[in-house]
Structure formats: C-alpha cells, structure tokens
Design an enzyme around this catalytic site. Structure first.
Site, short mmCIF file in Angstrom:
data_model
loop_
_atom_site.label_atom_id
_atom_site.label_comp_id
_atom_site.label_asym_id
_atom_site.label_seq_id
_atom_site.Cartn_x
_atom_site.Cartn_y
_atom_site.Cartn_z
N GLY A 16 0.83 -1.22 0.00
CA GLY A 16 0.00 0.00 0.00
C GLY A 16 0.85 1.26 0.00
O GLY A 16 0.45 2.30 0.52
N GLY A 17 2.03 1.17 -0.61
CA GLY A 17 3.01 2.26 -0.53
C GLY A 17 2.79 3.40 -1.51
O GLY A 17 3.59 4.34 -1.54
N ASP A 67 -1.12 -7.24 -5.74
CA ASP A 67 -2.39 -7.27 -5.02
C ASP A 67 -2.21 -8.22 -3.84
O ASP A 67 -2.08 -9.43 -4.03
CB ASP A 67 -3.50 -7.77 -5.97
CG ASP A 67 -4.84 -7.89 -5.26
OD1 ASP A 67 -4.89 -7.78 -4.01
OD2 ASP A 67 -5.85 -8.11 -5.96
N VAL A 68 -2.19 -7.69 -2.63
CA VAL A 68 -1.86 -8.52 -1.47
C VAL A 68 -2.96 -9.53 -1.12
O VAL A 68 -2.75 -10.43 -0.30
CB VAL A 68 -1.49 -7.68 -0.22
CG1 VAL A 68 -0.24 -6.86 -0.45
CG2 VAL A 68 -2.67 -6.81 0.24
N TYR A 159 -13.94 -4.30 8.95
CA TYR A 159 -12.69 -3.55 9.13
C TYR A 159 -12.20 -3.70 10.57
O TYR A 159 -11.02 -3.98 10.80
CB TYR A 159 -12.95 -2.08 8.80
CG TYR A 159 -11.75 -1.17 8.91
CD1 TYR A 159 -10.81 -1.10 7.88
CD2 TYR A 159 -11.56 -0.35 10.03
CE1 TYR A 159 -9.70 -0.25 7.97
CE2 TYR A 159 -10.46 0.50 10.12
CZ TYR A 159 -9.54 0.55 9.09
OH TYR A 159 -8.46 1.38 9.18
N ALA A 161 -12.83 -6.03 12.68
CA ALA A 161 -12.37 -7.41 12.89
C ALA A 161 -10.97 -7.59 12.30
O ALA A 161 -10.09 -8.22 12.91
CB ALA A 161 -13.34 -8.39 12.25
N ILE A 192 -6.29 10.02 10.27
CA ILE A 192 -5.14 10.62 9.60
C ILE A 192 -5.60 11.12 8.22
O ILE A 192 -6.29 10.36 7.50
CB ILE A 192 -4.01 9.56 9.41
CG1 ILE A 192 -3.71 8.82 10.73
CG2 ILE A 192 -2.76 10.19 8.81
CD1 ILE A 192 -3.20 9.65 11.87
P1 NAD Z 1 -5.04 5.04 1.36
O1 NAD Z 1 -6.32 4.64 0.72
O2 NAD Z 1 -4.50 6.40 1.13
O3 NAD Z 1 -3.88 3.99 1.03
C1 NAD Z 1 -4.11 2.62 1.01
C2 NAD Z 1 -3.32 2.03 -0.14
O4 NAD Z 1 -3.52 0.61 -0.10
C3 NAD Z 1 -3.79 2.51 -1.52
O5 NAD Z 1 -2.71 3.00 -2.27
C4 NAD Z 1 -4.40 1.28 -2.14
O6 NAD Z 1 -4.26 1.21 -3.55
C5 NAD Z 1 -3.61 0.17 -1.44
N1 NAD Z 1 -4.32 -1.10 -1.54
C6 NAD Z 1 -5.64 -1.34 -1.36
N2 NAD Z 1 -5.90 -2.63 -1.60
C7 NAD Z 1 -4.73 -3.21 -1.95
C8 NAD Z 1 -4.37 -4.52 -2.33
N3 NAD Z 1 -5.29 -5.50 -2.44
N4 NAD Z 1 -3.07 -4.78 -2.60
C9 NAD Z 1 -2.14 -3.79 -2.53
N5 NAD Z 1 -2.43 -2.53 -2.19
C10 NAD Z 1 -3.71 -2.25 -1.91
O7 NAD Z 1 -5.30 4.81 2.91
P2 NAD Z 1 -4.43 5.15 4.20
O8 NAD Z 1 -5.28 5.99 5.04
O9 NAD Z 1 -3.06 5.56 3.88
O10 NAD Z 1 -4.42 3.69 4.86
C11 NAD Z 1 -3.23 2.94 5.04
C12 NAD Z 1 -3.48 1.94 6.16
O11 NAD Z 1 -3.72 2.66 7.36
C13 NAD Z 1 -4.71 1.07 5.92
O12 NAD Z 1 -4.43 -0.24 6.36
C14 NAD Z 1 -5.75 1.70 6.82
O13 NAD Z 1 -6.71 0.77 7.25
C15 NAD Z 1 -4.89 2.18 7.97
N6 NAD Z 1 -5.50 3.25 8.75
C16 NAD Z 1 -5.77 4.47 8.19
C17 NAD Z 1 -6.33 5.45 8.99
C18 NAD Z 1 -6.63 6.84 8.47
O14 NAD Z 1 -7.23 7.62 9.21
N7 NAD Z 1 -6.23 7.20 7.28
C19 NAD Z 1 -6.65 5.19 10.33
C20 NAD Z 1 -6.35 3.93 10.86
C21 NAD Z 1 -5.78 2.96 10.06
#
Ligand code: NAD
Length: 257
Positions: A16-17, A67-68, A159, A161, A192
C-alpha cells in the site's frame, strides 16, 4: 545472500506504498537511507513514486504492482523485489481498505474482500519473507492496525475485525519470531488525513469537525506522524519492543469528549 545485514540499512517492503500512510512510510525510511520496495495495485503509480523518491533521496527504490489479496502475487513480488534490492530486514503492511458496510448490508463477498486485503495477507507476507528476516540482524515488521481495533463503530464490523485480528496475530507471531530475534508490532493510527479519510470528508463535510471534537489534540493526524512511529519500530531504537501496539491518534482512544 547469506551474509548478515545490519538492520538500520536493510531494505523494507511497504504494501500500500502508493498512497497515504504507506507512501509516507516509504519516504520516511528513504530519508534515513533505507532502500524501499513500494508495492501497490497500480503499476504506473508505484513506478513513478519509486523513481521520484530515488531521485530526491539517492536511495535505492523499487516499485511493483502486487495485489496482497492474492497470495501467489505475494510470493512472486518478494522474489522480484529481492532481485532488485537484495535481502529484506523490514516489512510494513499498510495496504488496506475501509470496507464501510454495516451489519444489515453485510455480504460474504464484502466480508471476504476486507479480511483478505487487510488481514489474511499479513501472516503470509511474513511467512514468504521469513528467510530474509532470519538472515538480518534486528529484523522488524510492522502492521498498520487502527483505533477501530479497540473502538466500536457500527459502520465497519469487517474492518474492525481485520484490525483487531492483526493485534492477535502479532502477539502469536511475536512468541514464534522472538527466537530469531525478529520483532513484530502494530501501529494503530487514529484519523489521519489521507485519501481514505478525505473520501469520508468529501461524502459528509461535517465529519471532520466531529472527528476533531473528540481528538484531545483537536486535529486530524498527518501521514508523516504515523510514518515516523513505524520507522522507529523498524529501527534498533526499538530493540526491546515486540508484540505490542503503538497508538498514534492525537488522544482519541484516551478521549472522554
Ligand atoms: P489510502 O487509501 O491512502 O492507502 C491505502 C493504499 O492501499 C492505496 O494506495 C491502495 O491502492 C492500497 N491497496 C488497497 N488494496 C490493496 C491490495 N489489495 N493490494 C495492494 N495494495 C492495496 O489509505 P491510508 O489511510 O493511507 O491507509 C493505510 C493503512 O492505514 C490502511 O491499512 C488503513 O486501514 C490504515 N489506517 C488508516 C487510517 C486513516 O485515518 N487514514 C486510520 C487507521 C488505520
């Protein structure tokens, strides 16, 4: 390939980078000289991010579409990343989807999609990278969980879970991996400001104020503020920390507001 690699400089895979927290982790690690393999769904996007981080920092990077949710792609992705960056001493699992879907709309398919991406991939990522981690002194892996591992939210049972499941897996694997001196931890962000949260704000503009009212620091977090916590857990500065959850939420779980 069999040589011992020192952890502060060993390469790190980030799932997810290409966006939000994962992207901030890639940048923060490259800033201190750690090569990064940036994995995400869109090949063009990961390649362009990897090359711009390389240009800005001079650090080796590699971008790859993985795709993870597809375990075969994880295996292939690790082999290709090793060809480009060598032996990995770190892993960040930031790929995730919000999976908003309350109980009455819940289907088997939505449940499986959220769990497959957010949770099922995590132990298999570690398993596929284990021989590298064993070879690296001070190896460390970090999963991005959430305050929803702890706080109840009717909108996202799958989510919640997935994120609570991560904490359980991490404690089990911390017990297993400690004999190899591999550490495993979770970072649990609060709200965030990333594209994931921006989507919710775009859908309902009052939501940002509702979030901020509860947060003791009175503001949403920045992706970099999560990334520096992840970088710490991946470093030797965190050499006695394993099996734990580092909450980065500006005072959200702790709030009575
Ligand atoms: P984001 O949507 O900006 O980034 C998530 C990335 O994951 C995207 O680039 C997406 O393409 C990638 N992704 C999705 N499915 C994928 C797959 N099957 N294989 C590979 N990549 C995949 O979201 P974010 O806010 O940066 O979230 C990052 C992590 O942080 C997530 O696990 C999210 O649950 C967690 N998180 C985010 C928040 C927040 O407030 N933003 C809060 C708590 C936890």
């Amino acid at each position: 390939m069999n040589s011992i690699v020192s952890s502060p400089n060993s390469p790190v895979i980030i799932t997810g980078g290409a966006s939000g927290i994962g992207l901030a982790c890639a940048q923060a690690l490259a800033d201190v000289g750690r090569p990064v393999a940036i994995w995400d769904l869109d090949s063009e996007k990961v390649n362009s991010i990897a090359s711009s981080i390389k240009t800005n920092t001079g650090v080796n990077t590699f971008g790859l579409a993985v795709d993870v949710a597809d375990l075969a792609q994880i295996e292939k992705g690790i082999a290709l990343s090793q060809e480009h960056l060598g032996t990995f001493g770190g892993l960040v699992h930031a790929a995730g989807i919000a999976g908003v879907c309350p109980l009455e709309q819940l289907t088997e398919a939505t449940w499986n999609t959220v769990l497959d991406i957010n949770l099922r991939s995590w132990p298999f990522l570690i398993k596929a990278l284990l021989s590298d981690l064993k070879k690296t002194t001070g190896a460390s892996v970090v999963s991005i969980s959430s305050i929803n591992a702890t706080l109840g939210n009717a909108l996202n049972p799958s989510y919640s879970a997935s994120k609570a499941g991560m904490l359980g897996i991490n404690r089990a694997l911390a017990d297993d991996l400690a004999r190899y001196n591999i550490r495993i931890n979770a970072v649990s962000p609060g709200q965030i400001l990333t594209p994931m949260i921006q989507q919710a704000i775009d859908h309902d503009s009052s939501i940002q104020q509702a979030f901020e009212q509860r947060i003791l620091m009175g503001r949403l977090g920045k992706p970099r503020e999560v990334a520096t916590a992840v970088r710490f857990l991946l470093s030797d500065e965190a050499s006695y920390i394993t099996g734990t959850e580092l909450v980065v939420d500006g005072g959200n779980i702790s709030s009575q507001r």
